[in-house]
Design an enzyme around this catalytic site. Sequence first.
Site, PDB file in Angstrom:
ATOM      1  CG  HIS A  13       0.174   5.742   9.976  1.00  0.00           C
ATOM      2  ND1 HIS A  13      -0.696   5.341   8.974  1.00  0.00           N
ATOM      3  CD2 HIS A  13       1.404   5.644   9.428  1.00  0.00           C
ATOM      4  CE1 HIS A  13      -0.025   5.031   7.890  1.00  0.00           C
ATOM      5  NE2 HIS A  13       1.266   5.207   8.131  1.00  0.00           N
ATOM      6  CG  HIS A  15       5.510   2.332   9.137  1.00  0.00           C
ATOM      7  ND1 HIS A  15       4.937   1.334   8.385  1.00  0.00           N
ATOM      8  CD2 HIS A  15       4.877   3.472   8.779  1.00  0.00           C
ATOM      9  CE1 HIS A  15       4.009   1.845   7.596  1.00  0.00           C
ATOM     10  NE2 HIS A  15       3.948   3.145   7.811  1.00  0.00           N
ATOM     11  CG  HIS A 193       0.072   2.663   4.302  1.00  0.00           C
ATOM     12  ND1 HIS A 193      -0.029   1.891   5.417  1.00  0.00           N
ATOM     13  CD2 HIS A 193       1.068   3.565   4.544  1.00  0.00           C
ATOM     14  CE1 HIS A 193       0.885   2.301   6.306  1.00  0.00           C
ATOM     15  NE2 HIS A 193       1.560   3.316   5.797  1.00  0.00           N
ATOM     16  CD  GLU A 196       2.543   7.536   1.617  1.00  0.00           C
ATOM     17  OE1 GLU A 196       2.338   6.306   1.517  1.00  0.00           O
ATOM     18  OE2 GLU A 196       3.531   8.012   2.211  1.00  0.00           O
ATOM     19  CG  ASP A 274       4.382   7.377   7.610  1.00  0.00           C
ATOM     20  OD1 ASP A 274       4.024   6.223   7.838  1.00  0.00           O
ATOM     21  OD2 ASP A 274       4.475   7.839   6.448  1.00  0.00           O
ATOM     22  CG  ASP A 275       8.162   5.668   8.214  1.00  0.00           C
ATOM     23  OD1 ASP A 275       8.118   4.498   8.626  1.00  0.00           O
ATOM     24  OD2 ASP A 275       7.440   6.097   7.292  1.00  0.00           O
TER      25      ASP A 275
HETATM   26  N1  ADE Z   1       6.245   2.100   5.007  1.00  0.00           N
HETATM   27  C1  ADE Z   1       6.831   2.942   5.855  1.00  0.00           C
HETATM   28  N2  ADE Z   1       6.437   4.203   5.617  1.00  0.00           N
HETATM   29  C2  ADE Z   1       5.576   4.153   4.576  1.00  0.00           C
HETATM   30  C3  ADE Z   1       4.820   5.117   3.865  1.00  0.00           C
HETATM   31  N3  ADE Z   1       4.864   6.416   4.164  1.00  0.00           N
HETATM   32  N4  ADE Z   1       4.048   4.689   2.849  1.00  0.00           N
HETATM   33  C4  ADE Z   1       3.983   3.388   2.550  1.00  0.00           C
HETATM   34  N5  ADE Z   1       4.670   2.445   3.174  1.00  0.00           N
HETATM   35  C5  ADE Z   1       5.452   2.820   4.191  1.00  0.00           C
HETATM   36 ZN    ZN Z   2       2.826   4.619   6.897  1.00  0.00          ZN
END
Ligand code: ADE
Ligand code: ZN
Length: 331
Positions: A13, A15, A193, A196, A274-275
């Site tokens: 996971h 992005h 997703h 969350e 994630d990011d």
């Molecule tokens: N796009 C990038 N990171 C995200 C996240 N944590 N939740 C939803 N969309 C995303």
């Molecule tokens: Zn994500």
Amino acid sequence: MTATRDIPKVELHLHLEGAAPPAFIAGLAQEKSVDLSGIFDDAGHYRYTDFNDFLRIYEAACTVLTGPQEFYRLTRAVLEQSAAHGVVYSETFLSPDFCGNCDPAAWAEYLAAIREAAEDAERADGIVLRGIITCIRHFGPEQAKRAALCAQETAGEFITGFGIAGDEMAGKPRDFRYSFDLAREAGLRLTAHAGEWGGAVSVRDAWRDLGVERIGHGVQAIDDLALVDELAEAGVVLECCPGSNVVLGVYPRWDAHPIEKLRARGVKVTVSTDDPPFFHTTMSAEYDRLAETFGWDADVFAEINRTALDAAFCDADTRARVAKRLESQDT
Ligand code: ADE
Ligand code: ZN
């Protein structure tokens, strides 16, 4: 235990645009004379106040990723970082929305550049990449169909999955069923997703209405233990990103994160970033915090990585090749 950095890891996971180092985006902004100073703080990190602001800053950063060449450079930069933290196999979310606004011909060119970068990174760093095309929930179901058409046209050895990201509070999973059906018919594996921000009900809705086999995050399922047991029974895999959840405020502290409770109840959990630059994290940092907070040791990490590889959307040959890297415990 081996230094967490040296544990061979599978990340499911990530992005691609969200993994762009701020200095990389700032450099592109300078090259293109675009003023993006408002998205960075004084230390040069991304600056945002909450999840919605995060999405806004994320999209602002994407405005300088204007062509295939930018995505080639981005993919190389991201994979170099991942490999440095022991990742041997990675799946990245790719959004045709940010690659020529879902125009199929433009998307094909962006994808060619991303694939070329992935091949070069595999040769240089041994890391294997696969792509999951991801529609954006708050862009709405019609735009999602455009992303799904891009997915349908490019499904194959590299593009192996379809998913949905973005604002979980926008619309319902069932609004996106057409796109998910299209992707499934094209042979793509599915993830979404959920859980969350939208609670356990959002996990149930995404699982039931979209027929996904993995859930991005999914951690709020913990609020409904019957659902947790159903997920465990069905073998649904959660792509957990604990550092992301703590920084964005889904959970106030690492010890309040439910990943260990979910695992202990039999749910298949995995770990991802994630990011990463948005959340000041890396795969090794996630592992360090999990070891510190929940006492996870080498055996648990080996189990997590085996679970992730079993759930990876790649073909059998690739899985077998990556399995050898996991077994060797040698990145
Ligand atoms: N796009 C990038 N990171 C995200 C996240 N944590 N939740 C939803 N969309 C995303
Ligand atoms: Zn994500």
